[in-house]
Design a protein around this motif. Structure first.
Motif, PDB file in Angstrom:
ATOM      1  N   GLN A 209      49.771  31.259  67.384  1.00  0.00           N
ATOM      2  CA  GLN A 209      50.560  32.197  68.193  1.00  0.00           C
ATOM      3  C   GLN A 209      50.059  33.626  68.026  1.00  0.00           C
ATOM      4  OE1 GLN A 209      54.790  32.065  67.383  1.00  0.00           O
ATOM      5  NE2 GLN A 209      55.205  33.948  68.508  1.00  0.00           N
ATOM      6  N   ALA A 210      49.693  33.989  66.802  1.00  0.00           N
ATOM      7  CA  ALA A 210      49.242  35.354  66.529  1.00  0.00           C
ATOM      8  C   ALA A 210      47.811  35.586  66.987  1.00  0.00           C
ATOM      9  CB  ALA A 210      49.362  35.648  65.033  1.00  0.00           C
ATOM     10  N   GLY A 211      46.970  34.562  66.904  1.00  0.00           N
ATOM     11  CA  GLY A 211      45.553  34.727  67.195  1.00  0.00           C
ATOM     12  C   GLY A 211      44.808  35.283  65.991  1.00  0.00           C
ATOM     13  N   ILE A 212      43.518  35.047  65.952  1.00  0.00           N
ATOM     14  CA  ILE A 212      42.695  35.445  64.804  1.00  0.00           C
ATOM     15  C   ILE A 212      41.793  36.608  65.185  1.00  0.00           C
ATOM     16  CG2 ILE A 212      40.848  34.700  63.239  1.00  0.00           C
ATOM     17  CD1 ILE A 212      42.111  31.897  63.333  1.00  0.00           C
ATOM     18  N   GLU A 213      41.728  37.592  64.313  1.00  0.00           N
ATOM     19  CA  GLU A 213      40.882  38.771  64.526  1.00  0.00           C
ATOM     20  C   GLU A 213      39.792  38.813  63.465  1.00  0.00           C
ATOM     21  OE1 GLU A 213      41.138  43.677  64.556  1.00  0.00           O
ATOM     22  OE2 GLU A 213      42.966  42.470  64.681  1.00  0.00           O
ATOM     23  N   GLU A 214      38.563  38.996  63.905  1.00  0.00           N
ATOM     24  CA  GLU A 214      37.447  39.151  62.978  1.00  0.00           C
ATOM     25  C   GLU A 214      37.337  40.609  62.559  1.00  0.00           C
ATOM     26  OE1 GLU A 214      33.971  37.537  64.867  1.00  0.00           O
ATOM     27  OE2 GLU A 214      34.614  35.463  64.502  1.00  0.00           O
ATOM     28  N   LEU A 215      37.032  40.813  61.271  1.00  0.00           N
ATOM     29  CA  LEU A 215      36.965  42.147  60.695  1.00  0.00           C
ATOM     30  C   LEU A 215      35.514  42.547  60.442  1.00  0.00           C
ATOM     31  CD1 LEU A 215      39.893  41.683  58.163  1.00  0.00           C
ATOM     32  CD2 LEU A 215      39.984  42.868  60.366  1.00  0.00           C
ATOM     33  N   ASP A 216      35.308  43.826  60.278  1.00  0.00           N
ATOM     34  CA  ASP A 216      33.955  44.345  60.104  1.00  0.00           C
ATOM     35  C   ASP A 216      33.560  44.357  58.627  1.00  0.00           C
ATOM     36  OD1 ASP A 216      31.508  45.420  60.765  1.00  0.00           O
ATOM     37  OD2 ASP A 216      32.222  47.505  60.786  1.00  0.00           O
ATOM     38  N   SER A 217      33.728  43.201  57.988  1.00  0.00           N
ATOM     39  CA  SER A 217      33.329  43.023  56.594  1.00  0.00           C
ATOM     40  C   SER A 217      32.900  41.576  56.412  1.00  0.00           C
ATOM     41  CB  SER A 217      34.476  43.341  55.625  1.00  0.00           C
ATOM     42  OG  SER A 217      34.790  44.719  55.656  1.00  0.00           O
ATOM     43  N   PRO A 218      31.876  41.323  55.599  1.00  0.00           N
ATOM     44  CA  PRO A 218      31.385  39.953  55.454  1.00  0.00           C
ATOM     45  C   PRO A 218      32.298  39.086  54.593  1.00  0.00           C
ATOM     46  CG  PRO A 218      30.189  41.413  53.983  1.00  0.00           C
ATOM     47  CD  PRO A 218      31.073  42.291  54.821  1.00  0.00           C
ATOM     48  N   GLU A 219      32.249  37.808  54.869  1.00  0.00           N
ATOM     49  CA  GLU A 219      32.950  36.813  54.059  1.00  0.00           C
ATOM     50  C   GLU A 219      32.107  36.477  52.838  1.00  0.00           C
ATOM     51  OE1 GLU A 219      34.771  32.644  55.354  1.00  0.00           O
ATOM     52  OE2 GLU A 219      32.597  32.574  55.174  1.00  0.00           O
ATOM     53  N   PHE A 220      32.766  36.282  51.705  1.00  0.00           N
ATOM     54  CA  PHE A 220      32.115  35.798  50.490  1.00  0.00           C
ATOM     55  C   PHE A 220      32.761  34.474  50.090  1.00  0.00           C
ATOM     56  CE2 PHE A 220      31.183  40.275  50.517  1.00  0.00           C
ATOM     57  CZ  PHE A 220      29.871  40.339  50.071  1.00  0.00           C
ATOM     58  N   CYS A 221      31.944  33.494  49.759  1.00  0.00           N
ATOM     59  CA  CYS A 221      32.429  32.153  49.433  1.00  0.00           C
ATOM     60  C   CYS A 221      32.105  31.803  47.989  1.00  0.00           C
ATOM     61  CB  CYS A 221      31.787  31.113  50.345  1.00  0.00           C
ATOM     62  SG  CYS A 221      32.134  31.353  52.088  1.00  0.00           S
ATOM     63  N   LEU A 222      32.988  31.023  47.390  1.00  0.00           N
ATOM     64  CA  LEU A 222      32.731  30.473  46.059  1.00  0.00           C
ATOM     65  C   LEU A 222      32.016  29.137  46.243  1.00  0.00           C
ATOM     66  CD1 LEU A 222      35.119  30.394  43.035  1.00  0.00           C
ATOM     67  CD2 LEU A 222      34.024  28.284  43.772  1.00  0.00           C
ATOM     68  N   SER A 223      30.803  29.051  45.727  1.00  0.00           N
ATOM     69  CA  SER A 223      29.991  27.844  45.885  1.00  0.00           C
ATOM     70  C   SER A 223      29.795  27.170  44.540  1.00  0.00           C
ATOM     71  CB  SER A 223      28.630  28.187  46.499  1.00  0.00           C
ATOM     72  OG  SER A 223      28.778  28.654  47.824  1.00  0.00           O
ATOM     73  N   VAL A 224      30.107  25.887  44.482  1.00  0.00           N
ATOM     74  CA  VAL A 224      29.953  25.098  43.255  1.00  0.00           C
ATOM     75  C   VAL A 224      28.506  24.597  43.169  1.00  0.00           C
ATOM     76  CG1 VAL A 224      30.698  23.001  42.051  1.00  0.00           C
ATOM     77  CG2 VAL A 224      32.376  24.442  43.230  1.00  0.00           C
ATOM     78  N   GLN A 225      27.859  24.888  42.054  1.00  0.00           N
ATOM     79  CA  GLN A 225      26.460  24.488  41.855  1.00  0.00           C
ATOM     80  C   GLN A 225      26.319  23.338  40.863  1.00  0.00           C
ATOM     81  OE1 GLN A 225      24.183  26.025  43.788  1.00  0.00           O
ATOM     82  NE2 GLN A 225      25.829  27.290  44.618  1.00  0.00           N
ATOM     83  N   GLN A 226      27.297  23.188  39.983  1.00  0.00           N
ATOM     84  CA  GLN A 226      27.318  22.097  39.010  1.00  0.00           C
ATOM     85  C   GLN A 226      28.741  21.546  38.948  1.00  0.00           C
ATOM     86  OE1 GLN A 226      25.815  23.215  35.166  1.00  0.00           O
ATOM     87  NE2 GLN A 226      23.804  23.777  35.928  1.00  0.00           N
ATOM     88  N   PRO A 227      28.901  20.261  38.604  1.00  0.00           N
ATOM     89  CA  PRO A 227      30.245  19.677  38.580  1.00  0.00           C
ATOM     90  C   PRO A 227      31.191  20.409  37.629  1.00  0.00           C
ATOM     91  CG  PRO A 227      28.588  17.960  38.504  1.00  0.00           C
ATOM     92  CD  PRO A 227      27.856  19.262  38.338  1.00  0.00           C
ATOM     93  N   ILE A 228      32.398  20.623  38.088  1.00  0.00           N
ATOM     94  CA  ILE A 228      33.476  21.194  37.278  1.00  0.00           C
ATOM     95  C   ILE A 228      34.685  20.299  37.479  1.00  0.00           C
ATOM     96  CG2 ILE A 228      35.014  23.171  36.952  1.00  0.00           C
ATOM     97  CD1 ILE A 228      32.752  24.939  37.975  1.00  0.00           C
ATOM     98  N   TYR A 229      35.317  19.873  36.382  1.00  0.00           N
ATOM     99  CA  TYR A 229      36.374  18.876  36.536  1.00  0.00           C
ATOM    100  C   TYR A 229      37.545  19.141  35.605  1.00  0.00           C
ATOM    101  CZ  TYR A 229      34.884  16.759  32.124  1.00  0.00           C
ATOM    102  OH  TYR A 229      34.592  16.555  30.796  1.00  0.00           O
ATOM    103  N   HIS A 230      38.651  18.493  35.942  1.00  0.00           N
ATOM    104  CA  HIS A 230      39.829  18.443  35.067  1.00  0.00           C
ATOM    105  C   HIS A 230      40.314  17.003  35.030  1.00  0.00           C
ATOM    106  CE1 HIS A 230      43.661  19.470  33.179  1.00  0.00           C
ATOM    107  NE2 HIS A 230      44.218  18.666  34.070  1.00  0.00           N
TER     108      HIS A 230
END
Length: 296
Positions: free
Chosen positions: A126-147
């Motif tokens: 309903q609101a719609g999505i707006e893109e901002l003038d800043s880059p996205e940063f993602c957390l990327s898993v490189q080795q297994p992490i578990y619980h």
């Protein structure tokens, strides 16, 4: 040496909503009337809950260091301020890749809607999505992490994009038994396959939950109840395996507390809110170890 966690700049911008949008209903555990309002926020703000019913309108960031309780739902808190049952809201926000948003509440937990994320997806649309003038940063898993704890396991494996595979196992409950689903999580797959899946409880658990002062707002309008080989729900099940899909919904919401979009394949066996949040803490802990090593 390959670090277990990295933060990577993506080709996508940060996002918020185009306008404010609100919804009112009751909370599933408190049974109290509450209004929720999504308010667009600037880049870098993150996802923040705001108790507008309290003096000073205190804010609590949706981050794992503020996780306060994980019994039957996930709560966040700051000092004596609490917000219960944040996972259904956060799942919709994460799946739609909303990075910055203020979530205003007039009581201690969001409205339950039909016990799923449907209403929050509808609010975003309903609101719609707006893109901002800043880059996205993602957390990327490189080795297994578990619980792991007894027969509960949840692990984050390297992967491109965000994928969740979940095994649910209730061997003594014929209506559920074992269920397994795996999804690549996108806004489209979340809306089609997961968002409508409602919270559920075993009949035997209900009395205990009521004794603890929970599910005061629970009913067959917003939950699925299971006893033996019988399923009680309004309109029947939305999917034959609606229960495992709801567990995936909860897992997505809980992992939103990491504070970044996640690039990983999450594999879970019988995990609930406590295990989900424990994995989120390990992901952030591994990231801080990397950042500490860089600073030295």
């Amino acid at each position: 040496m390959i670090e277990a966690i990295t933060i990577q700049k993506s080709a996508q911008p940060q996002r918020t909503l185009k306008k404010e949008v609100h919804f009112s209903g009751i909370g599933i555990h408190t049974g109290r009337l509450v209004s929720i309002r999504f308010v667009p926020a600037a880049a870098g703000k993150g996802i923040v809950f705001k108790r507008v019913d309290l003096p000073g309108q205190p804010e609590i960031p949706a981050l794992v260091e503020y996780a306060a309780e994980t019994a039957r739902s996930t709560s966040i808190g700051l000092d004596s301020i609490r917000i219960h049952t944040v996972e259904h809201v956060l799942a919709a926000i994460h799946a739609n890749r909303i990075h910055n948003l203020t979530i205003e509440l007039t009581n201690i937990e969001p409205p339950v809607g039909n016990g799923s994320s449907d209403v929050f997806v509808e609010m975003i649309e309903q609101a719609g999505i707006e893109e901002l003038d800043s880059p996205e940063f993602c957390l990327s898993v490189q080795q297994p992490i578990y619980h792991s704890e007894k027969d509960i396991h949840v692990v984050a494996l390297p992967g491109s994009g965000f994928k969740v595979s979940y095994t649910l196992d209730y061997p003594e409950t014929p209506a559920i038994k074992s269920q397994y689903r795996s999804f690549d999580i996108t806004a489209e797959s979340f809306k089609k396959e997961i968002a409508s899946c409602r919270t559920f409880a075993l009949y035997e658990e209900v009395a205990t939950l009521m004794d603890r002062g929970l599910i005061k707002g629970g009913s067959l309008d917003n939950a699925v109840m299971i006893k033996g080989d019988a399923i009680f729900s309004k309109g029947g099940l939305f999917f034959p395996d609606e229960m495992v899909r709801h567990k995936i919904l909860d897992l997505i919401g809980d992992l939103t507390l990491v504070g970044y979009p996640i690039n990983a394949h999450i594999i879970a066996i019988r995990s609930g809110h406590a295990a989900n949040v424990a994995l989120a803490k390990k992901l952030i802990g591994s990231l801080r170890e990397v950042q500490s090593g860089i600073s030295r």
